[in-house]
Write a protein that holds these residues in place. Structure first.
Motif, PDB file in Angstrom:
ATOM      1  N   TYR A 155     -12.128  10.266  -7.358  1.00  0.00           N
ATOM      2  CA  TYR A 155     -10.931  10.377  -6.520  1.00  0.00           C
ATOM      3  C   TYR A 155     -10.422  11.814  -6.561  1.00  0.00           C
ATOM      4  O   TYR A 155     -10.657  12.546  -7.521  1.00  0.00           O
ATOM      5  CB  TYR A 155      -9.837   9.424  -7.018  1.00  0.00           C
ATOM      6  CG  TYR A 155     -10.027   8.006  -6.536  1.00  0.00           C
ATOM      7  CD1 TYR A 155      -9.682   7.649  -5.237  1.00  0.00           C
ATOM      8  CD2 TYR A 155     -10.552   7.037  -7.375  1.00  0.00           C
ATOM      9  CE1 TYR A 155      -9.862   6.354  -4.780  1.00  0.00           C
ATOM     10  CE2 TYR A 155     -10.735   5.732  -6.928  1.00  0.00           C
ATOM     11  CZ  TYR A 155     -10.393   5.398  -5.624  1.00  0.00           C
ATOM     12  OH  TYR A 155     -10.578   4.118  -5.177  1.00  0.00           O
TER      13      TYR A 155
ATOM     14  N   LEU B 190      -2.937  13.912  -6.680  1.00  0.00           N
ATOM     15  CA  LEU B 190      -2.524  12.514  -6.671  1.00  0.00           C
ATOM     16  C   LEU B 190      -2.289  11.996  -5.258  1.00  0.00           C
ATOM     17  O   LEU B 190      -2.794  10.928  -4.887  1.00  0.00           O
ATOM     18  CB  LEU B 190      -1.264  12.317  -7.524  1.00  0.00           C
ATOM     19  CG  LEU B 190      -0.749  10.868  -7.548  1.00  0.00           C
ATOM     20  CD1 LEU B 190      -1.753   9.919  -8.151  1.00  0.00           C
ATOM     21  CD2 LEU B 190       0.575  10.776  -8.319  1.00  0.00           C
TER      22      LEU B 190
ATOM     23  N   ALA C   2      -5.485  11.343  -3.607  1.00  0.00           N
ATOM     24  CA  ALA C   2      -6.171  10.194  -4.214  1.00  0.00           C
ATOM     25  C   ALA C   2      -5.563   8.889  -3.698  1.00  0.00           C
ATOM     26  O   ALA C   2      -6.296   7.935  -3.389  1.00  0.00           O
ATOM     27  CB  ALA C   2      -6.061  10.255  -5.744  1.00  0.00           C
ATOM     28  N   ILE C   3      -4.240   8.856  -3.596  1.00  0.00           N
ATOM     29  CA  ILE C   3      -3.566   7.649  -3.085  1.00  0.00           C
ATOM     30  C   ILE C   3      -4.009   7.392  -1.644  1.00  0.00           C
ATOM     31  O   ILE C   3      -4.308   6.249  -1.272  1.00  0.00           O
ATOM     32  CB  ILE C   3      -2.032   7.832  -3.157  1.00  0.00           C
ATOM     33  CG1 ILE C   3      -1.563   7.991  -4.606  1.00  0.00           C
ATOM     34  CG2 ILE C   3      -1.306   6.682  -2.444  1.00  0.00           C
ATOM     35  CD1 ILE C   3      -1.673   6.756  -5.453  1.00  0.00           C
TER      36      ILE C   3
ATOM     37  N   ALA D 242      -7.378   5.915  -1.616  1.00  0.00           N
ATOM     38  CA  ALA D 242      -7.365   4.512  -2.061  1.00  0.00           C
ATOM     39  C   ALA D 242      -6.779   3.609  -0.978  1.00  0.00           C
ATOM     40  O   ALA D 242      -7.331   2.547  -0.684  1.00  0.00           O
ATOM     41  CB  ALA D 242      -6.578   4.383  -3.365  1.00  0.00           C
ATOM     42  N   VAL D 243      -5.669   4.027  -0.377  1.00  0.00           N
ATOM     43  CA  VAL D 243      -5.035   3.230   0.682  1.00  0.00           C
ATOM     44  C   VAL D 243      -6.009   3.041   1.843  1.00  0.00           C
ATOM     45  O   VAL D 243      -6.115   1.948   2.413  1.00  0.00           O
ATOM     46  CB  VAL D 243      -3.734   3.905   1.165  1.00  0.00           C
ATOM     47  CG1 VAL D 243      -3.236   3.256   2.458  1.00  0.00           C
ATOM     48  CG2 VAL D 243      -2.656   3.826   0.088  1.00  0.00           C
TER      49      VAL D 243
END
Lengths: 334, 334
Positions: free
Chosen positions: A113, A117, A120-121, A124-125
């Motif tokens: 990832y 941050l 990365a979010i 992921a989403v």
């Protein structure tokens, strides 16, 4: 390790008090080896980590590989990058590898990832299928592979020190830093390639020669000019959304080549001033390295008042709480 | 700030070299104020951040609020927690607030993704709808609200220093640390409550009194015993999956109450030894605070050889590259 402390370079305040602070060491040099400014022990070793990627991109351009594969600014910038693994980064790397007749699976770095941050979010989403092209070093690796393919080398094992790719890179560091790395400490980097301990001073010299190429052979000087131009033309590819490297180069263009490394390392070349910079935060904090680099960009005139106004959130970042309320600042302290 | 450097407490190695290191200060104390061990400037101020949550839970138990609402170990642990916002954390907080006749919206902290990257990724992949209950401090806030409701106070504005909730907490810190905080530096914490500058020594004393309650009034001593028991009984609720606090308390049970705070703070109470610990890493790095706390747990006999074997990945974490290959270690250096 001796216990003569390096100076405090950056402070983090909260309310009416300094809460935390970062010590470190830095050097600002000219290409003739003159130290213009320094703090802390510049003769101690450090691992340059990803901050030397612009140096590691030299063979790809100097060898003619970049031209042979008609690489554009975006590829040059990616070769120098620690990117966020955003879709443009990953797609461009994948297309580049195809151009070489290779695939993403030829890369010898592992998927992960984004190190940022917020990115990365998003990954992921969006349920992004992570590939080796999302590794923050995939652009650098693609640069390595470009040179290897151009020179007819078998790419297998290109991350190992014995491979011609790595041998060439060590030679570049030795030539640019005017140092002998044959018995320097070794380790491995996040992406699998060797990291080699260098004196901060030698890294500063290498960066000064990236800024002022007048003493170098023409082919190398041209390669460096091409690398500086590529990063300045497409700074998103060097890092990505919200990143310090990208924001500084978007504002400063060819006046600053700046590159972060893991564990609190930052390198820079200031071509207008003919200066190279290398810095290492003792504790490895990126927030400290960014604010210290910002202060050096400001102090040496690369970031003037007008640029400082645009970049103020990067130069002295405000710390907020989770509700977005002001809590403190990061600020230079040297 | 003076520039007498605090000692190096933790080193991060890579290959054959120390790459980064963390300086800091720590104190190990007895409840009578005797300093058993110290490093660095223990009289300088620091913000205790979330490391004092077990202290801040005292009013909730001492006032009778916890019993009145029939709180269980899991709630006591949550009141002391900086949790990952995993589903059990968030659901238990929401149910607890219902018990009080309140809702998640009464919380005055803001939603955010988990501070632990792996947990944040899980939240994002699962499209978790983040609420204020996911804020890492939501358990502490629920504890504040429990006391306020029990005492018939209007909860509105409970995060502000003027509110009786915060006034009670300041009094607890002053009583337990035997100090006057009326003119101490102030700031705000990530969750919106005031942070108050304390001497590291005073925080160490407060934690020593958490470990050895023999000099305290019976109601307070009982409250502290209940808090220690609650955390030991449900350490997942104090932090969560993969977290240092949770792992240490899962192994040590009631022998160690350990609590992390932001910006490199850690506090602990060792009841068997009657010792309190407070430590602050200069640069704010949590990785440094964890390894330093691990060394103190080991050195003072809370973690014996058998426990050290179980906890070795927490005491001296291995640093790997993205492919999972060994790159270096974190290790205590004091």
């Amino acid at each position: 390790m001796t216990d003569i402390a390096n100076p405090i370079l950056v402070e983090a305040t909260r309310g009416t008090m300094v809460e935390s602070f970062h010590r470190g060491r830095y050097v600002v040099m000219k290409a003739d080896g003159t130290v213009i400014e320094q703090g802390g022990d510049i003769d101690a070793l450090m691992y340059p980590r990803s901050a030397i990627k612009p140096l590691l991109a030299i063979p790809m351009v100097e060898s003619g590989a970049a031209d042979a594969f008609e690489l554009e600014d975006q590829h040059i910038a990616l070769a120098c990058s620690s990117h966020n693994g955003e879709e443009r980064h990953a797609h461009t790397v994948a297309a580049w590898l195809e151009k070489l007749g290779l695939s993403v699976d030829t890369l010898e770095c592992a998927p992960h990832y984004s190190l940022r941050l917020a990115s990365a979010i998003e990954q992921a989403v969006d349920h992004v299928q992570l590939t080796k092209a999302h590794n923050n070093c995939s652009g650098k690796h693609s640069g390595f592979l470009t040179t290897a393919v151009h020179l007819g080398e078998d790419p297998t094992g290109y991350i190992n020190e014995a491979h011609p790719v790595q041998q060439r890179l060590i030679r570049i560091l030795e030539e640019m830093g005017d140092c002998d790395l044959s018995s320097a400490p070794r380790g491995i980097d996040g992406c699998g390639i060797p990291v080699i301990g260098m004196r901060l001073r030698d890294l500063g010299l290498a960066m000064a020669r990236m800024a002022d190429t007048s003493g170098l052979a023409p082919a190398r000087a041209q390669a460096i000019a091409r690398i500086r131009k590529g990063c300045a033309a497409d700074p998103f590819m060097v890092a990505g959304t919200g990143r310090f490297c990208t924001k500084v180069m978007e504002v400063c263009g060819t006046d600053a080549l700046v590159k972060v490394g893991a564990e609190g390392v930052y390198c820079a070349a200031f071509p207008q001033q003919g200066l190279g910079v290398a810095l290492k935060i003792d504790d490895g904090a990126q927030r400290g390295a960014e604010v210290a680099m910002g202060a050096l960009l400001r102090r040496h005139g690369v970031i003037d008042d007008a640029r400082a106004e645009i970049l103020k959130d990067s130069l002295t970042p405000v710390l907020t709480n989770w509700a977005g309320k002001y809590a403190g600042d990061m600020r230079p302290a040297f």
